[in-house]
Design an enzyme around this catalytic site. Structure first.
Site: not given
Ligand SMILES: CC(C)(COP(=O)(O)OP(=O)(O)OC[C@H]1O[C@@H](n2cnc3c(N)ncnc32)[C@H](O)[C@@H]1OP(=O)(O)O)[C@@H](O)C(=O)NCCC(=O)NCCS
Length: 387
Positions: A269, A331
């Site tokens: 998140h 979720e």
């Molecule tokens: C929710 C989400 C979009 C947040 O994105 P964000 O704040 O931009 O976070 P980031 O994508 O920058 O993630 C930070 C780090 O955690 C990792 N990470 C974050 N969520 C992850 C996940 N669900 N699975 C694997 N790795 C994850 C990223 O790869 C990144 O790693 P790195 O710094 O080594 O590259 C992201 O966590 C995600 O894609 N989750 C899966 C989809 C989901 O469940 N969405 C519902 C949200 S309520």
């Protein structure tokens, strides 16, 4: 500056924040996400308490008025939402024509089409009370729109005085819900009703900030949900549990996904650095339901948390950066709880919409009352013309 010098990009005072992370773009009294503490506040109240004890109409009124209703106000507001939630026959026919393979896309089009058909105009230079009534009217229709898109028929007749959550669950499951199922859905709908300046709420506010009609602003919110990163994860969470199949397989499966750089749906998140309170509340709901998926879901959650933590620790050490805490998000447990009450997985995003549309609506009204058009800057990285 020499007027004949070659122009250079004006990037001097621009701070670039990818994804607007850490940027404050509006003021709101509607909700506050406390990411470090793992708390969600809705208009001065703890969202978990509201979700466990109140109804949608009470919380909607709270967001709208800034305080909970007394019994007479609640009865009046509930009756108003129920009345506004009835689709006229011509709108039912319009919605039927929009049915397609992706219910959320059809919902987006239906909302836009109804707003257009009703002749809702840009809000600029119109009385805010009139525009607010249009917002409430469109939000109140959400359960009935999803029902028509799902069944292809006009909405079933429900008991008079049934609430927003009951009408929704009744409509999509085809039967009057049990008190337990209704409470589960009402809990979910309240927990997800508003959540700070998330992508869809921001989109709605940006559109509203141009003076747009409220149908356009709400439709912008729906449009953002077509991407699985926001509101679209519960369906893929069930796909993941299906693919894992057995508890023994969970650990290897999640590690293989991470090795292939595929994000685990239902984890991570932008704001929470500890447990998402909505996820924890829905986990309790799923535990009470005690359905056939519960063991697999719990084992998968633990396997994923362990694998994500190990990966983040390794990345942080290799790149000399702080460890990003990744926890289960709302979720993951939404998927388990909603499946149990009989909502099909292709309606999960629409169900999220039925909840969050109320938050978008209140943000739109807030934006309208204190408007400044959104117009951030960009850093130019292209070529400059040679003189
Ligand atoms: C929710 C989400 C979009 C947040 O994105 P964000 O704040 O931009 O976070 P980031 O994508 O920058 O993630 C930070 C780090 O955690 C990792 N990470 C974050 N969520 C992850 C996940 N669900 N699975 C694997 N790795 C994850 C990223 O790869 C990144 O790693 P790195 O710094 O080594 O590259 C992201 O966590 C995600 O894609 N989750 C899966 C989809 C989901 O469940 N969405 C519902 C949200 S309520």
């Amino acid at each position: 500056m020499n007027a004949n010098a070659n122009p250079t990009p004006d990037n001097t005072a621009k701070t670039f924040s990818p994804g607007l992370e850490g940027v404050t773009a509006c003021r709101t009294r509607l909700s506050e996400v406390l990411g470090k503490e793992g708390k969600l506040i809705l208009a001065g109240h703890n969202a978990v308490n509201l979700a466990e004890n109140n109804t949608i109409e009470e919380v909607w009124f709270l967001l709208h008025e800034g305080r909970l209703p007394n019994p007479a106000e609640l009865a009046a507001f509930k009756a108003k939402v129920e009345k506004l939630g009835v689709l006229p026959a011509d709108e039912v026919n319009l919605i039927k024509k929009l049915r397609g393979p992706e219910p959320l896309s059809a919902f987006r089009t239906a909302l836009s089409a109804i707003s257009n058909k009703r002749g809702y105009k840009p809000w600029l230079n119109r009385p805010v009370e009139e525009v607010t009534e249009e917002v409430i009217a469109l939000c109140a229709l959400a359960p009935a729109i999803v029902e028509v898109l799902h069944t292809g028929r006009r909405p079933r007749v429900k008991t008079l005085n049934s609430g927003y959550a009951e009408r929704y669950l009744w409509g999509v499951s085809g039967k009057k819900p049990s008190p337990e199922d209704l409470r589960a859905v009402e809990t979910y709908l309240i927990l997800t009703m508003d959540h700070g300046l998330n992508a869809s709420t921001f989109a709605s506010r940006v559109t509203a900030s141009t003076g747009a009609d409220v149908g356009a602003a709400l439709t912008s919110g729906v449009a953002t949900l077509s991407g699985p990163l926001h509101g679209g994860a519960p369906g893929p969470v069930l796909d993941m549990l299906d693919a894992i199949g057995t508890c023994e397989n969970a650990d290897a499966w999640v590690r293989a996904q991470l090795a292939a750089k595929i994000p685990l749906m239902g984890f991570g998140h932008r704001i929470y650095r500890t447990d998402d309170p909505r996820a924890m509340t829905l986990k309790r709901v799923a535990e009470r339901q005690n359905g056939p998926r519960i063991e697999l879901a719990k084992v998968t959650e633990q396997a994923a948390l362990k694998a994500l933590e190990e990966k983040q620790i390794q990345r942080a050490a290799a790149e000399n950066k702080p460890v990003r805490t990744l926890r289960v998000n709302v979720e993951f447990w939404t998927a388990v709880a909603l499946e149990h009450v009989g909502i099909p997985r292709n309606l999960f995003s629409s169900t999220f919409c039925v909840s969050r549309i109320i938050g978008w609506g209140e943000h739109i009204v807030e934006q309208i009352k204190d408007n400044k058009i959104y117009r951030p800057l960009s850093q130019y990285t292209g070529e400059m013309p040679a003189e």
